[in-house]
Scaffold this motif. Structure first.
Motif, mmCIF file in Angstrom:
data_model
loop_
_atom_site.group_PDB
_atom_site.id
_atom_site.type_symbol
_atom_site.label_atom_id
_atom_site.label_comp_id
_atom_site.label_asym_id
_atom_site.label_seq_id
_atom_site.Cartn_x
_atom_site.Cartn_y
_atom_site.Cartn_z
ATOM 1 N N LYS A 17 0.855 -1.177 0.000
ATOM 2 C CA LYS A 17 0.000 0.000 0.000
ATOM 3 C C LYS A 17 0.895 1.231 0.000
ATOM 4 C CE LYS A 17 -3.096 2.387 3.089
ATOM 5 N NZ LYS A 17 -3.674 2.371 4.416
ATOM 6 N N ILE A 18 0.600 2.191 -0.859
ATOM 7 C CA ILE A 18 1.359 3.436 -0.900
ATOM 8 C C ILE A 18 0.839 4.315 0.231
ATOM 9 C CG2 ILE A 18 1.923 5.483 -2.256
ATOM 10 C CD1 ILE A 18 1.449 3.716 -4.769
ATOM 11 N N VAL A 19 1.698 4.587 1.209
ATOM 12 C CA VAL A 19 1.292 5.368 2.373
ATOM 13 C C VAL A 19 1.362 6.857 2.065
ATOM 14 C CG1 VAL A 19 1.759 5.859 4.801
ATOM 15 C CG2 VAL A 19 2.027 3.534 3.931
ATOM 16 N N LYS A 20 2.550 7.318 1.687
ATOM 17 C CA LYS A 20 2.709 8.725 1.306
ATOM 18 C C LYS A 20 4.098 8.940 0.721
ATOM 19 C CE LYS A 20 4.115 10.270 5.918
ATOM 20 N NZ LYS A 20 3.845 11.192 7.003
ATOM 21 N N PRO A 21 4.282 10.033 -0.002
ATOM 22 C CA PRO A 21 5.601 10.343 -0.544
ATOM 23 C C PRO A 21 6.569 10.715 0.586
ATOM 24 C CG PRO A 21 3.907 11.714 -1.560
ATOM 25 C CD PRO A 21 3.269 10.958 -0.463
ATOM 26 N N ALA A 22 7.813 10.403 0.380
ATOM 27 C CA ALA A 22 8.867 10.784 1.320
ATOM 28 C C ALA A 22 9.856 11.677 0.585
ATOM 29 C CB ALA A 22 9.562 9.540 1.869
ATOM 30 N N VAL A 23 10.781 12.246 1.306
ATOM 31 C CA VAL A 23 11.760 13.150 0.703
ATOM 32 C C VAL A 23 12.572 12.432 -0.369
ATOM 33 C CG1 VAL A 23 13.798 14.545 1.174
ATOM 34 C CG2 VAL A 23 11.889 14.561 2.776
ATOM 35 N N ASN A 24 12.962 11.193 -0.085
ATOM 36 C CA ASN A 24 13.837 10.474 -1.009
ATOM 37 C C ASN A 24 13.173 9.252 -1.639
ATOM 38 O OD1 ASN A 24 13.691 9.175 1.411
ATOM 39 N ND2 ASN A 24 15.857 8.682 1.542
ATOM 40 N N GLY A 25 11.845 9.247 -1.721
ATOM 41 C CA GLY A 25 11.147 8.119 -2.325
ATOM 42 C C GLY A 25 9.684 8.107 -1.937
ATOM 43 N N VAL A 26 9.190 6.916 -1.641
ATOM 44 C CA VAL A 26 7.800 6.746 -1.237
ATOM 45 C C VAL A 26 7.743 5.730 -0.098
ATOM 46 C CG1 VAL A 26 7.310 4.971 -2.984
ATOM 47 C CG2 VAL A 26 5.461 6.350 -2.100
ATOM 48 N N ILE A 27 6.865 5.974 0.870
ATOM 49 C CA ILE A 27 6.705 5.055 1.992
ATOM 50 C C ILE A 27 5.667 4.013 1.594
ATOM 51 C CG2 ILE A 27 6.025 4.799 4.401
ATOM 52 C CD1 ILE A 27 6.903 7.726 4.818
ATOM 53 N N LEU A 28 6.048 2.739 1.715
ATOM 54 C CA LEU A 28 5.175 1.624 1.366
ATOM 55 C C LEU A 28 4.931 0.755 2.594
ATOM 56 C CD1 LEU A 28 6.872 0.544 -1.981
ATOM 57 C CD2 LEU A 28 4.840 1.950 -1.713
ATOM 58 N N GLU A 29 3.732 0.173 2.656
ATOM 59 C CA GLU A 29 3.374 -0.723 3.751
ATOM 60 C C GLU A 29 2.963 -2.065 3.163
ATOM 61 O OE1 GLU A 29 0.590 -0.573 7.714
ATOM 62 O OE2 GLU A 29 -0.129 0.463 5.933
ATOM 63 N N ALA A 30 3.527 -3.147 3.685
ATOM 64 C CA ALA A 30 3.222 -4.482 3.183
ATOM 65 C C ALA A 30 1.757 -4.811 3.431
ATOM 66 C CB ALA A 30 4.112 -5.515 3.867
ATOM 67 N N MET A 31 1.128 -5.467 2.464
ATOM 68 C CA MET A 31 -0.274 -5.848 2.592
ATOM 69 C C MET A 31 -0.432 -7.293 3.037
ATOM 70 S SD MET A 31 -2.069 -3.944 -0.654
ATOM 71 C CE MET A 31 -3.704 -4.486 -0.174
ATOM 72 N N ASP A 32 0.663 -7.912 3.475
ATOM 73 C CA ASP A 32 0.613 -9.314 3.884
ATOM 74 C C ASP A 32 0.186 -9.507 5.337
ATOM 75 O OD1 ASP A 32 2.828 -8.447 5.262
ATOM 76 O OD2 ASP A 32 4.237 -9.805 4.295
ATOM 77 N N GLY A 33 -0.185 -8.433 5.999
ATOM 78 C CA GLY A 33 -0.620 -8.534 7.381
ATOM 79 C C GLY A 33 0.444 -8.154 8.386
ATOM 80 N N SER A 34 1.687 -8.042 7.931
ATOM 81 C CA SER A 34 2.779 -7.702 8.852
ATOM 82 C C SER A 34 2.829 -6.207 9.147
ATOM 83 C CB SER A 34 4.124 -8.147 8.271
ATOM 84 O OG SER A 34 4.445 -7.391 7.123
ATOM 85 N N SER A 35 2.218 -5.399 8.309
ATOM 86 C CA SER A 35 2.221 -3.930 8.429
ATOM 87 C C SER A 35 3.626 -3.339 8.438
ATOM 88 C CB SER A 35 1.459 -3.489 9.678
ATOM 89 O OG SER A 35 0.114 -3.890 9.592
ATOM 90 N N ALA A 36 4.576 -4.084 7.881
ATOM 91 C CA ALA A 36 5.953 -3.588 7.793
ATOM 92 C C ALA A 36 6.007 -2.432 6.800
ATOM 93 C CB ALA A 36 6.879 -4.709 7.351
ATOM 94 N N ARG A 37 6.688 -1.375 7.178
ATOM 95 C CA ARG A 37 6.836 -0.208 6.306
ATOM 96 C C ARG A 37 8.299 -0.024 5.925
ATOM 97 N NH1 ARG A 37 2.944 4.739 8.264
ATOM 98 N NH2 ARG A 37 1.006 3.592 8.094
ATOM 99 N N PHE A 38 8.503 0.523 4.738
ATOM 100 C CA PHE A 38 9.850 0.868 4.309
ATOM 101 C C PHE A 38 9.766 1.971 3.262
ATOM 102 C CE2 PHE A 38 8.543 -2.214 1.205
ATOM 103 C CZ PHE A 38 9.180 -1.854 0.034
ATOM 104 N N ILE A 39 10.889 2.623 3.055
ATOM 105 C CA ILE A 39 10.963 3.676 2.040
ATOM 106 C C ILE A 39 11.585 3.081 0.781
ATOM 107 C CG2 ILE A 39 11.985 5.884 1.404
ATOM 108 C CD1 ILE A 39 11.875 6.670 4.331
ATOM 109 N N ALA A 40 10.859 3.182 -0.319
ATOM 110 C CA ALA A 40 11.383 2.760 -1.608
ATOM 111 C C ALA A 40 12.030 3.984 -2.242
ATOM 112 C CB ALA A 40 10.264 2.223 -2.485
ATOM 113 N N GLY A 41 13.330 3.954 -2.351
ATOM 114 C CA GLY A 41 14.075 5.075 -2.899
ATOM 115 C C GLY A 41 13.991 5.154 -4.405
ATOM 116 N N SER A 42 14.685 6.117 -4.951
ATOM 117 C CA SER A 42 14.629 6.355 -6.390
ATOM 118 C C SER A 42 15.266 5.227 -7.206
ATOM 119 C CB SER A 42 15.303 7.686 -6.732
ATOM 120 O OG SER A 42 16.647 7.664 -6.309
#
Length: 128
Positions: A17-42
Motif C-alpha cells: 500500500k502506498i502510504v505517502k511520498p517521502a523526501v527520497n522516495g515513497v513510503i510503502l506498507e506491506a499488505m501481507d498482514g505484517s504492516s511492515a513499512r519501508f521507504i522505496a528510494g529512487s
C-alpha cells in the motif's frame, strides 16, 4: 482503496500500500498482514497496479484493472489457480480469461503473479 494506491516492488514478493511520498522516495506498507513499512528510494523499481497492463496480439493492451474485473465476473472470489499451479494450468486459465493475450510476451510467471495478486486483493476486501 483503489489500484492506484497499491504497488509492487521489483525483487520483493507481494503487494504494498502506498502510504505517502517521502523526501527520497515513497513510503510503502506491506499488505501481507505484517504492516511492515519501508521507504522505496529512487533506485527501487516500484510499479503501481493501475498502470500495469497485459499485452495482446492486436497491440491494444488490457489494463490490469480490467483483467481483475474479468476474473471476478468469471470466477468470483475463488480463483482455481495460484502459486502452486502448473504452467499448463496457468496458461489454460489465462487463455480462457483473455484469449487475445500475447502468448509470447505474457510469461507464465506474469500469470502466476496476477492470480496471486487477485487472491490477495480479494482477501483484503476488493470486490469491485
Amino acid at each position: 482503496m483503489e489500484l492506484k494506491e497499491i504497488a509492487v516492488v521489483s525483487g520483493k514478493p507481494g503487494l504494498f500500500k502506498i502510504v505517502k511520498p517521502a523526501v527520497n522516495g515513497v513510503i510503502l506498507e506491506a499488505m501481507d498482514g505484517s504492516s511492515a513499512r519501508f521507504i522505496a528510494g529512487s533506485s527501487t523499481k516500484v510499479s503501481v497496479l493501475a498502470e500495469i497492463s497485459v499485452y495482446t496480439q492486436n497491440g491494444d493492451n488490457i489494463p490490469l484493472e480490467e483483467v481483475f474485473r474479468t476474473i471476478f465476473t468469471k470466477y468470483g472470489k475463488n480463483v482455481q489457480v495460484g502459486s502452486k499451479s502448473t504452467d499448463k494450468e496457468l496458461r489454460d486459465f489465462f487463455k480462457d480469461l483473455i484469449p487475445e493475450h500475447d502468448n509470447q510476451r505474457v510469461y507464465t510467471s506474469d500469470i502466476k503473479k496476477i492470480a496471486v495478486w487477485y487472491s490477495l486483493l480479494i482477501e483484503k476486501g476488493f470486490e469491485e
